[in-house]
Every structure is written in C-alpha cells, then in structure tokens.
Design an enzyme around this catalytic site. Structure first.
Site, PDB file in Angstrom:
ATOM      1  N   ASP A 132      55.755  71.519  72.446  1.00 11.41           N
ATOM      2  CA  ASP A 132      55.055  72.492  73.502  1.00 11.41           C
ATOM      3  C   ASP A 132      54.992  71.699  74.955  1.00 11.41           C
ATOM      4  OD1 ASP A 132      54.695  73.931  71.124  1.00 11.41           O
ATOM      5  OD2 ASP A 132      52.740  73.260  70.622  1.00 11.41           O
ATOM      6  N   ASP A 164      59.250  66.076  72.449  1.00 12.16           N
ATOM      7  CA  ASP A 164      57.832  66.677  71.867  1.00 12.16           C
ATOM      8  C   ASP A 164      58.204  68.298  72.178  1.00 12.16           C
ATOM      9  OD1 ASP A 164      55.083  67.352  71.691  1.00 12.16           O
ATOM     10  OD2 ASP A 164      54.908  67.843  73.965  1.00 12.16           O
TER      11      ASP A 164
HETATM   12 MG   LIG Z   1      53.272  68.561  74.675  1.00 10.37          MG
END
Ligand SMILES: [Mg+2]
Ligand SMILES: [Zn+2]
Length: 183
Positions: free
Chosen positions: A9, A7
């Site tokens: 962020d 992922d």
């Molecule tokens: Mg995230």
C-alpha cells in the site's frame, strides 16, 4: 538471484486511511505495475512484504485479502509482470507479533523461505516502518514519495537517516536498473 522487496500500500497501489478492504478498492499507482514488469525482465524476483492489520481489526477476511492479491496478480500479468510471493502480517499493533513492520519478522521469513540473505537487497517502502524493517536486516531501504512517503520524508529529516528518495516506484526502479550511484 536478484531480488527486490516491495511494500504494497502506497508503493504498488494507492493507500487509503480507510484500508484496502476489497479488490475494487485496490487501485494501482500509475506506472507501478509496469515498473515491476521491468524488474522481471531484468531478471529480478519481486517479493512483497506488507502489514495488513485490517485482518486483525475485522475489516476484511483472509479470503478477501487473497482476492485483492489475485486482482493485483492479474493486473500485473496483463503487463507481463509477476510478483513471486506476498508475505503479510495480519496482526494488530496490540498483538505484539514479530512480523508487523518495523519488526523484521516478515523479512526474516523471506530469507528463510527463499534461502537468501537480504543484506544489500533493495527494499522499497513509503513508511518509516518499512525503512526500519529493512535496516534491521541490512537490506537497502529506498523511500518513495507516493502513499505516506511525503510524511515519511519529513520524519527522515529528524532522524538524519541517509535514505535514497524517489518520486514513485517507477522512478526507484529506473534508478535501480541504471545502477545509480545513489544506490
Ligand atoms: Mg505502505
Ligand atoms: Zn504480525
């Protein structure tokens, strides 16, 4: 081929409830870029799968998203690392698309484009939806406590899911490279 899905962020860079809307707002989490470079040196390909609903919400354009990713690529290159590909969902929750995590669409796209199965492939995230998308394709979900990770860890207690938890990406990568039993 050895592969890791990340992922973005809250895993690679600091998350923000106000969204990452410009290259200037993209701030790497300490040690995360070095960790990606370590994966590369160990012959892992690193691919990012990220929800970017800020596009659909009109908070930033695709062009800006590309510039944010250019900043990420450049910062990583300075440390000798690289991300092979970035798969993103630009849609809003109301769009009911197939790619916004927890749906597995982005991960299926990775499988198709790279011609691999993600079964057993480590997928590192800070949100429950990252872990759920990983589980949906038989990948190996790993939780980091950066970003929304602490909140997610509390939710995990409720679901009683058995997901390995790490302080941050650097710690998760160290465990991966050491082939820890926990994985
Ligand atoms: Mg995230
Ligand atoms: Zn989507």
């Amino acid at each position: 081929m050895r592969l890791v899905i990340l992922d973005r962020d809250g895993v690679i860079n600091e998350d923000s409830d106000a969204y990452i809307k410009s290259p200037e707002e993209w701030i790497p989490i300490s040690g995360s870029l070095e960790a990606i470079a370590r994966l590369n040196r160990a012959d892992y390909r690193v691919v990012v799968a990220t929800n970017q609903s800020g596009v659909a919400r009109g908070l930033f354009t695709l062009d800006t998203l590309n510039r944010i990713h250019e900043r990420m690529h450049r910062a990583l290159a300075e440390l000798g690392g690289h991300i092979d590909a970035i798969f993103f969902c630009p849609h809003a929750p109301d769009d009911h698309c197939a790619c916004r995590k927890p749906k597995p669409g982005l991960l299926h796209e990775i499988e198709q484009r790279l011609g691999v199965s993600l079964h057993g492939v480590p997928a590192i995230g800070d949100s429950l939806r990252d872990l759920q998308a990983a589980q949906a394709v038989g990948a190996l979900p790993l939780l980091v406590l950066t970003g929304k990770g602490l909140l997610t860890q509390r939710k995990l207690v409720d679901t009683a899911a058995d997901v390995p938890v790490f302080e941050n990406l650097a710690a998760a990568v160290d465990a991966l490279l050491q082939g820890e039993d926990a994985l």
